[in-house]
Scaffold this active site. Structure first.
Site, PDB file in Angstrom:
ATOM      1  N   CYS A   1      49.143  45.386  43.468  1.00 56.66           N
ATOM      2  CA  CYS A   1      49.973  45.258  44.655  1.00 56.66           C
ATOM      3  C   CYS A   1      49.241  45.963  45.796  1.00 56.66           C
ATOM      4  CB  CYS A   1      51.312  45.929  44.423  1.00 56.66           C
ATOM      5  SG  CYS A   1      52.087  45.419  42.889  1.00 56.66           S
TER       6      CYS A   1
ATOM      7  N   ARG B   1      45.866  40.969  47.166  1.00 61.53           N
ATOM      8  CA  ARG B   1      46.064  41.783  45.967  1.00 61.53           C
ATOM      9  C   ARG B   1      47.360  41.440  45.251  1.00 61.53           C
ATOM     10  NH1 ARG B   1      42.922  46.759  45.977  1.00 61.53           N
ATOM     11  NH2 ARG B   1      44.269  47.332  44.272  1.00 61.53           N
TER      12      ARG B   1
ATOM     13  N   TRP C   1      52.909  42.218  43.309  1.00 62.99           N
ATOM     14  CA  TRP C   1      52.562  41.302  42.218  1.00 62.99           C
ATOM     15  C   TRP C   1      53.414  41.770  41.049  1.00 62.99           C
ATOM     16  CZ3 TRP C   1      50.387  41.524  37.277  1.00 62.99           C
ATOM     17  CH2 TRP C   1      49.878  40.313  36.780  1.00 62.99           C
TER      18      TRP C   1
ATOM     19  N   ASN D   1      52.218  51.205  43.403  1.00 63.26           N
ATOM     20  CA  ASN D   1      51.329  50.313  42.643  1.00 63.26           C
ATOM     21  C   ASN D   1      51.156  50.905  41.253  1.00 63.26           C
ATOM     22  OD1 ASN D   1      50.928  48.852  44.920  1.00 63.26           O
ATOM     23  ND2 ASN D   1      48.763  49.341  45.159  1.00 63.26           N
ATOM     24  N   GLY D   2      51.038  50.049  40.233  1.00 66.51           N
ATOM     25  CA  GLY D   2      50.814  50.569  38.879  1.00 66.51           C
ATOM     26  C   GLY D   2      52.048  50.400  38.020  1.00 66.51           C
TER      27      GLY D   2
ATOM     28  N   GLU E   1      32.940  30.313  32.535  1.00 68.13           N
ATOM     29  CA  GLU E   1      33.266  30.677  33.924  1.00 68.13           C
ATOM     30  C   GLU E   1      33.762  29.439  34.688  1.00 68.13           C
ATOM     31  OE1 GLU E   1      33.877  33.222  35.454  1.00 68.13           O
ATOM     32  OE2 GLU E   1      33.604  32.767  37.571  1.00 68.13           O
TER      33      GLU E   1
ATOM     34  N   LYS F   1      37.377  29.188  36.479  1.00 70.29           N
ATOM     35  CA  LYS F   1      37.553  28.880  37.905  1.00 70.29           C
ATOM     36  C   LYS F   1      38.549  27.735  38.085  1.00 70.29           C
ATOM     37  CE  LYS F   1      36.399  31.622  39.584  1.00 70.29           C
ATOM     38  NZ  LYS F   1      35.898  32.729  38.860  1.00 70.29           N
TER      39      LYS F   1
ATOM     40  N   GLU G   1      42.135  28.828  37.276  1.00 73.20           N
ATOM     41  CA  GLU G   1      42.671  29.791  38.236  1.00 73.20           C
ATOM     42  C   GLU G   1      43.236  29.123  39.478  1.00 73.20           C
ATOM     43  OE1 GLU G   1      40.278  33.939  38.272  1.00 73.20           O
ATOM     44  OE2 GLU G   1      39.029  32.202  38.645  1.00 73.20           O
TER      45      GLU G   1
ATOM     46  N   HIS H   1      33.486  21.245  16.178  1.00 84.14           N
ATOM     47  CA  HIS H   1      34.216  21.965  15.130  1.00 84.14           C
ATOM     48  C   HIS H   1      35.697  22.064  15.475  1.00 84.14           C
ATOM     49  CE1 HIS H   1      30.502  22.846  13.114  1.00 84.14           C
ATOM     50  NE2 HIS H   1      29.987  23.325  14.226  1.00 84.14           N
TER      51      HIS H   1
ATOM     52  N   LYS I   1      43.990  39.776  42.743  1.00 88.42           N
ATOM     53  CA  LYS I   1      42.553  40.021  42.862  1.00 88.42           C
ATOM     54  C   LYS I   1      42.125  41.204  42.024  1.00 88.42           C
ATOM     55  CE  LYS I   1      38.502  39.473  44.592  1.00 88.42           C
ATOM     56  NZ  LYS I   1      37.771  38.387  43.918  1.00 88.42           N
TER      57      LYS I   1
HETATM   58  C1  G6P Z   1      41.199  39.667  37.927  1.00 92.23           C
HETATM   59  C2  G6P Z   1      40.618  38.710  38.938  1.00 92.23           C
HETATM   60  C3  G6P Z   1      39.345  38.089  38.384  1.00 92.23           C
HETATM   61  C4  G6P Z   1      38.367  39.180  37.995  1.00 92.23           C
HETATM   62  C5  G6P Z   1      38.985  40.157  36.989  1.00 92.23           C
HETATM   63  C6  G6P Z   1      38.095  41.371  36.778  1.00 92.23           C
HETATM   64  O1  G6P Z   1      41.682  38.962  36.837  1.00 92.23           O
HETATM   65  O2  G6P Z   1      41.553  37.705  39.251  1.00 92.23           O
HETATM   66  O3  G6P Z   1      38.752  37.274  39.376  1.00 92.23           O
HETATM   67  O4  G6P Z   1      37.225  38.603  37.427  1.00 92.23           O
HETATM   68  O5  G6P Z   1      40.233  40.636  37.495  1.00 92.23           O
HETATM   69  O6  G6P Z   1      38.002  42.058  37.989  1.00 92.23           O
HETATM   70  P1  G6P Z   1      36.871  43.081  38.355  1.00 92.23           P
HETATM   71  O7  G6P Z   1      37.243  43.574  39.722  1.00 92.23           O
HETATM   72  O8  G6P Z   1      36.932  44.180  37.330  1.00 92.23           O
HETATM   73  O9  G6P Z   1      35.566  42.373  38.343  1.00 92.23           O
END
Ligand code: G6P
Length: 613
Positions: free
Chosen positions: A2, A27, A79, A105-106, A486, A490, A493, A509, A608
């Site tokens: 957050c 965030r 969030w 936050n937390g 990856e 993407k 997401e 498999h 984020k």
């Molecule tokens: C969240 C973000 C991802 C990111 C991951 C790790 O899930 O949405 O995009 O890869 O955290 O984040 P970091 O800041 O540790 O790379």
């Protein structure tokens, strides 16, 4: 995850706090709220939805005079963790007597026990949140000295938090505290600022004070008084931020994600700057602070990360094995802490995190340190918790990444880790000539990425076809296997299309059972070493009528006969093949999400920076 923003000074606080929240929205963005002190009373406005909705509500609910008069305020963009994103659950939360309000936050881990105890004592709660319980707890200790009440309450709290508290009778102070979730403070010309992320306040000040865990602080218009939770004064240095604030704006692009994809040549150049030694064929990574002997004595490398950063580690594992002759273990940070990992004093643990605040990665760093390992980090955000606690490491210098889907951080992480592998290799077994070849390949990467970006229209055409699918597979071999994962991440997401990344041979498999004409396969096959084998896997997919979109190295024509469409990217050494592939899969996800009308920079349910475990 957050965002917290606060201001106390001589200017109207409402606009300053709303502007800061807007910058923090990446965030967390499912609900938002604002609390101000006016004439000795608290006023709170909260709303489900974005900061824009909050600003509209504030304009509707608070008279212009009130908005002008209030000189202290705290705000939050949320969030959801405990309780749905409703008005009731949005922050700030009040204590039982309405004398103070709190943003947080937390996660307060023992909030249920605290809530039950307070309920027995007659408290009733309006929300499902852990935050409201903390507000009530502080209220229990509040007898006019807000700092004292916060310190007393925090002694009963387990978990992680960054908080800001405002009290009705205290128009000129905000009390903040940190344990596990970042809080940064700053003084500007008209007052003092509080935020969970420097990006919120950097347009107003460059002089930042980062709180450490277990710090509390009283923030006045003219100063910042930092103390330990036992109320003993502590001194925290002033850090001068060096990010250009325009870097945190969209600069003409439709979305931050697109801007960040297109700024990768520049970001990679910044990651490289001054770090290659073309005479000795090695990398210069001063922040690692390790002698050649110490590097030589490393017996195993443990790479810790989450999400996209984990995929960067999986790519780089190949480089450490091949260049540095080092056994590598790539660990999901969330698992590492809880399974009693075996760590030796000759292990080097490297935590990789764009934000430097990911709770699972931070917890894993602490566990590795407890077990006596040497820990380093690769972070993008300067001064972040993981960077500070690991004490040594490499910054990406990729500039702020705002889009929730990580893009430039991935390629810069692969490059930073590759430079580390080169440095370790030169201390162990690589010759100068081999090292020079690596330096040349790394230096060429910004240009390689530029060439791939030039093909964005061709990628967009494929994305148009992928956007119609409900399920997509990404396949690859070697370093292109994590690149495939990856790519799938993407797509999931931001376009909400179900996607899976598989090692190309593994497909048969089990998952191959799912292939049919409306399930496309993206084959990352731009490593000529494994092209033949991947071509075989592509054939298997075509035999099930699945469309296959292949990414191959320039000049490789064999895929033309097999794939539905082929995209050529610049030929790279196998250890770097994931870089052009990553650009393709980022663009694919972006354009597919665009075609489906999705919220690209703020996808649903994501944040984020994930500062809860
Ligand atoms: C969240 C973000 C991802 C990111 C991951 C790790 O899930 O949405 O995009 O890869 O955290 O984040 P970091 O800041 O540790 O790379």
């Amino acid at each position: 995850m957050c965002g917290i923003m606060g201001y106390v000074g001589s200017e109207p606080a409402v606009d300053i706090v709303l502007a800061g929240l807007k910058r923090l929205e990446y965030r967390g963005y499912d609900s938002a709220g604002l609390g101000i002190v006016d004439d000795g009373r608290l006023a709170i406005c909260k709303t489900p939805g974005r900061v824009k909705a909050l600003a509209d509500d504030v304009a509707k609910c608070w008279a212009p005079e009130l908005r002008q008069r209030a000189l202290a305020g705290i705000g939050h963009t949320r969030w959801a963790t405990h309780g749905a994103p409703t008005r009731e659950n949005a922050h700030p939360h009040l204590d039982a007597k309405g004398r103070l309000c709190l943003v947080h936050n937390g996660i307060i881990e023992n909030f249920q026990a605290l809530r039950a105890r307070l309920e027995q004592e007659g408290h009733s709660f309006l929300s499902q949140t852990d935050t409201e319980v903390l507000a009530h707890l502080i209220g229990e200790f509040y007898e006019g000295d807000l700092l004292r009440a916060v310190c007393a309450a925090l002694k009963h709290v387990e978990g992680a938090f960054g908080i800001a508290v405002l009290a009705a009778g205290k128009p000129d102070e905000i009390v903040v505290a940190r344990r596990g979730s970042p809080i940064v403070l700053g003084l500007c010309e008209t007052g003092a600022l509080v935020a969970s992320d420097a990006a919120a306040i950097m347009s107003l000040t460059r002089n930042l004070v980062y709180l450490e865990d277990h710090d509390v602080a009283v923030v006045h218009p003219g100063g910042i008084d930092v103390r330990s939770v036992d109320n003993v004064p502590v001194s925290r240095p002033v850090t001068v931020a060096d990010w250009d604030t325009t870097a945190a704006e969209k600069g003409g692009y439709a979305h931050f994600m697109l801007k960040e994809i297109f700024e990768q040549p520049e970001a990679l150049t910044n990651t490289l700057r001054g770090r290659l030694d073309p005479r000795e064929g090695t990398a210069v990574l001063g922040g690692l602070d390790m002698t050649p002997r110490e590097i030589n004595e490393i017996s195993r490398l443990v790479l810790l990360a989450c999400g996209t950063s984990l995929h960067a580690c999986q790519v780089a594992a190949y480089a450490f094995e091949e260049l540095a002759d080092l056994p590598v273990c790539v660990e999901q940070a969330a698992e590492f802490r809880y399974r009693n990992p075996i760590v030796r004093s000759t292990d080097l643990v490297v935590a990789v995190s764009q934000s430097g605040e990911t709770a699972d990665t931070l917890a894993a760093v602490r566990e590795a340190q407890r077990k006596g390992a040497r820990v380093a980090s690769i972070c993008n955000v300067v001064g972040s918790s993981i960077a500070r606690e690991s004490g040594r490491g490499v910054y990406l210098h990729a500039g702020p990444e705002i889009g929730v889907a990580s893009t430039k951080a991935f390629t810069c992480q692969v490059l930073a880790l590759s430079m580390m592998a080169l440095k370790f290799g030169r201390c162990r077994r690589l010759t100068r000539e081999q090292g020079l070849a690596c330096c040349q390949a790394y230096e060429a990467l910004p240009g390689v990425v530029r060439q791939v970006l030039e093909q964005h229209e061709a990628v967009r055409a494929i994305a148009g076809e992928i956007a119609r699918a409900n399920h997509v597979f990404y396949i690859g071999r070697g370093t292109l296997h994590p690149a495939a994962m990856e790519g799938a991440l993407k797509l999931k997401e931001i376009s909400y299309i179900h996607a899976e990344g598989y090692q190309a041979a593994e497909l048969k498999h089990g998952p191959i059972a799912l292939l049919q004409p409306d399930v496309p396969v993206v084959a990352l096959a731009n490593d000529p070493r494994s092209l033949d084998k991947t071509l075989g896997n592509m054939q298997e997919c075509r035999a099930r009528q699945a469309p296959v979109y292949a990414v191959v190295a320039a000049g490789e024509t064999a895929a033309n006969a097999v794939a539905t469409r082929v995209l050529e990217v610049p030929r790279q050494p196998p250890l770097l093949a994931s870089i052009p592939a990553a650009i393709v899969v980022q663009l694919l996800a972006y354009y597919a999400a665009l075609a489906r009308g999705c919220e690209i920079d703020q996808p649903r349910n994501l944040a984020k920076s994930v500062t809860v475990e």
